[in-house]
Enzyme design. Structure first.
Site, PDB file in Angstrom:
ATOM      1  N   ARG A   1       2.991   6.107  -3.172  1.00 23.18           N
ATOM      2  CA  ARG A   1       3.692   6.694  -3.240  1.00 23.18           C
ATOM      3  C   ARG A   1       4.426   6.817  -5.491  1.00 23.18           C
ATOM      4  NH1 ARG A   1       4.556   5.811   1.375  1.00 23.18           N
ATOM      5  NH2 ARG A   1       5.874   7.041   3.055  1.00 23.18           N
TER       6      ARG A   1
ATOM      7  N   GLY B   1      -4.984   8.067   5.354  1.00 25.79           N
ATOM      8  CA  GLY B   1      -4.254   8.821   5.893  1.00 25.79           C
ATOM      9  C   GLY B   1      -3.319   9.338   5.069  1.00 25.79           C
TER      10      GLY B   1
ATOM     11  N   LYS C   1       1.087  -1.063  -0.185  1.00 22.61           N
ATOM     12  CA  LYS C   1       0.302   0.212   0.392  1.00 22.61           C
ATOM     13  C   LYS C   1       0.888   1.335  -0.224  1.00 22.61           C
ATOM     14  CE  LYS C   1      -2.964   0.883   3.526  1.00 22.61           C
ATOM     15  NZ  LYS C   1      -2.558   1.954   4.413  1.00 22.61           N
TER      16      LYS C   1
ATOM     17  N   ASP D   1       2.614  -1.021  12.066  1.00 22.95           N
ATOM     18  CA  ASP D   1       0.634  -1.327  11.119  1.00 22.95           C
ATOM     19  C   ASP D   1       0.710  -2.571  11.415  1.00 22.95           C
ATOM     20  OD1 ASP D   1      -0.379   1.045  10.367  1.00 22.95           O
ATOM     21  OD2 ASP D   1       0.378   0.594   8.337  1.00 22.95           O
TER      22      ASP D   1
ATOM     23  N   ARG E   1      -8.781  12.180  12.385  1.00 19.72           N
ATOM     24  CA  ARG E   1      -7.201  12.042  12.167  1.00 19.72           C
ATOM     25  C   ARG E   1      -6.644  13.547  12.426  1.00 19.72           C
ATOM     26  NH1 ARG E   1      -5.636   7.468   9.144  1.00 19.72           N
ATOM     27  NH2 ARG E   1      -3.888   7.458   9.629  1.00 19.72           N
TER      28      ARG E   1
ATOM     29  N   LYS F   1      -3.983   5.838  14.835  1.00 17.68           N
ATOM     30  CA  LYS F   1      -4.467   5.421  13.243  1.00 17.68           C
ATOM     31  C   LYS F   1      -6.297   5.483  13.240  1.00 17.68           C
ATOM     32  CE  LYS F   1      -0.240   4.035  13.018  1.00 17.68           C
ATOM     33  NZ  LYS F   1       0.349   5.461  12.149  1.00 17.68           N
TER      34      LYS F   1
ATOM     35  N   SER G   1       6.972   9.055  12.226  1.00 13.57           N
ATOM     36  CA  SER G   1       5.816   9.066  11.071  1.00 13.57           C
ATOM     37  C   SER G   1       6.210   9.226   9.549  1.00 13.57           C
ATOM     38  CB  SER G   1       4.333  10.349  11.211  1.00 13.57           C
ATOM     39  OG  SER G   1       4.164  10.032   9.657  1.00 13.57           O
TER      40      SER G   1
END
Ligand code: S3P
Length: 448
Positions: free
Chosen positions: A33, A101, A28, A327, A129, A354, A174
């Site tokens: 990207r 996100g 993902k 995750d 979020r 999350k 992050s």
């Protein structure tokens, strides 16, 4: 605010052993990207093995809205005709990033240094979020953002007219924040420097280099110092997306806790910034091996073989490993329930922001299923009950969070009574073939 369709209640229960091969979808993080960098390159990028989950499809739509030509050629092959760094045009409508996100934060970065305005929204999860973690550093470039209270979506972002390069130390571990700043730095003159104290997934750095940007990474006392020279011409690429270790986690963990199982999960990207779960499982005495280890497209890859592991033991997960498996804590907590002894997870405050508050979502569901959990702001402890001793037999809420839904469905394969989740719909955001893939291995899992 966008929403999901009607809830899809799902159930899983103990059955025979799982066996066979699990071909999980494309990564993902790399899929998002590929589309975004493809849109910022000059010419046509070809992507093979793109994850066709809703999160990534929303990013594809967004790239079209900013002026790139995105084409689905079928069978996971896509192309993006990019408009170049600084070439985005102003979208006519609102950009709806759904549940993602990563999508919204990376796209905000990518448009932040072009003089256009865009309004972003998402589903109820995404609209709750925090976006300030991205808009604060983007403001240093001269970008303006106006959202709801607490920096929440919907939010309108106006790109900087005359962007300044930035030096920024990321305050939380992050990859989304780091990546947003780097993508914004692409259209700023001079050098943008991003410093991270803890290494997070490095796909943006690797891919920017692949697209021809001048980017260096140095390990210093301050942390990882990433220096990007702005305003490059990005060259279109041919990208083969590796399979997602975060999706592989589900069939792997399911095999470890299902009696008699032996499952092969081929071609999994084992970038060290992503592979923390597998290391942790091995420390818990999981029968998990890496077969045929090799390099593909500059990334380490192997076939994972997971076999039933009745003697798992709880461990203290090293907190410095958190970013490389952030995750995977929900499904790790499920495996921990079937281990002997306690599994201690510290340094994981990020789990609270999350797609859901993942510590709270898992703790509540695990407790309802008969597993003791202790928790604090940035830590939690699961008291393992041992194989064959986890009651289950409850319905849990998935809270618009794909990984919560999949984790509890994996759990139900080994609890004494079935597990139900109120809504499996969110699974389609990251792992649209989860249900047929798992049933193909022999799992008793499906719509309730
Ligand atoms: C991602 C980064 C992580 C991760 C998310 C994907 C990425 O989020 O949880 O699923 O692709 O950059 P954070 O950057 O918020 O830790």
């Amino acid at each position: 605010m966008s929403g999901h369709g009607d809830p899809i209640p799902m159930i899983s229960e103990r059955g025979g052993p799982l066996s066979g091969e699990a071909h999980v979808p494309g990564d993902k993080s790399i899929s998002h990207r590929s589309l975004i960098l493809g849109a910022m390159a000059v010419g046509e990028t070809v992507i093979e093995g793109l994850l066709e989950g809703q999160d990534v499809l929303d990013t594809a739509k967004a790239m079209q809205a900013f002026g790139a030509e995105v084409t689905d050629h079928g069978g996971g092959r896509w192309s993006v005709h990019g408009v170049g760094v600084g070439g985005f045009s102003e979208p006519a409508g609102v950009i709806d990033c759904g549940n993602s996100g990563t999508g919204v934060r990376l796209i905000m970065g990518a448009m932040a240094t072009t003089a256009i305005t865009a309004t972003f929204t998402g589903d109820a999860s995404l609209c709750s979020r925090p976006m300030g973690r991205v808009t604060d550093p983007l403001a240093l470039f001269g970008t303006q953002a106006e959202g709801r209270e607490g920096g929440r979506l919907p939010m309108t972002v106006t790109g900087a007219r005359e962007p300044m390069p930035v030096r920024y130390t990321v305050p939380v571990p992050s990859a989304q924040v780091k990546s947003a700043v780097l993508l914004a730095g692409l259209n700023a003159p001079g050098r943008t420097v991003v410093i991270e104290r803890e290494a997070t997934r490095d796909h943006t750095e690797r891919m920017l280099q692949g697209f021809g940007a001048e980017l260096t990474v140095e390990q210093t006392d301050e942390g990882r110092v990433i220096t990007l020279t702005g305003q490059p011409e990005l060259k279109p690429q041919h990208i083969v997306v590796p399979r997602d270790p975060s999706s592989a986690a589900f069939p792997v963990c399911a095999a470890l806790i299902s009696e008699g199982s032996d499952v092969l999960v081929p071609n999994i990207g084992l970038n060290p910034t992503r592979a923390g779960l597998f290391e942790t499982l091995r420390e818990m005495d999981a029968d998990l091996t890496y077969e045929n280890p090799r390099e593909e497209g500059g990334e380490p890859v192997a076939d994972l073989r997971a076999r039933f592991s009745p003697n798992l033991k709880g461990i203290e997960v090293p907190p410095e490993r958190a970013a490389s498996m952030i995750d995977e804590y929900p499904v790790l907590s499920v495996v921990a329930a079937f281990a002997e002894g306690r599994t201690v997870m510290r340094g994981v405050k990020e789990l609270r922001v999350k797609e859901s508050d993942r510590i709270d979502a898992m703790a509540q569901g695990l407790r309802a299923a008969g597993v003791a959990v202790e928790e604090g702001e940035g830590w939690w402890i699961v008291e393992g009950r041992g194989f064959g001793r986890v009651p289950g037999g409850v319905t849990v809420e998935s809270r618009l969070d794909h990984r919560i839904a999949m984790s509890f469905l994996v759990m139900g394969l080994a609890t004494n009574a079935p597990m139900r989740v109120d809504d499996g719909g969110p699974i389609a955001t990251s792992f649209p073939v989860f249900e047929p893939l798992m049933t193909g291995l022999g799992a008793k899992l499906g719509r309730a």
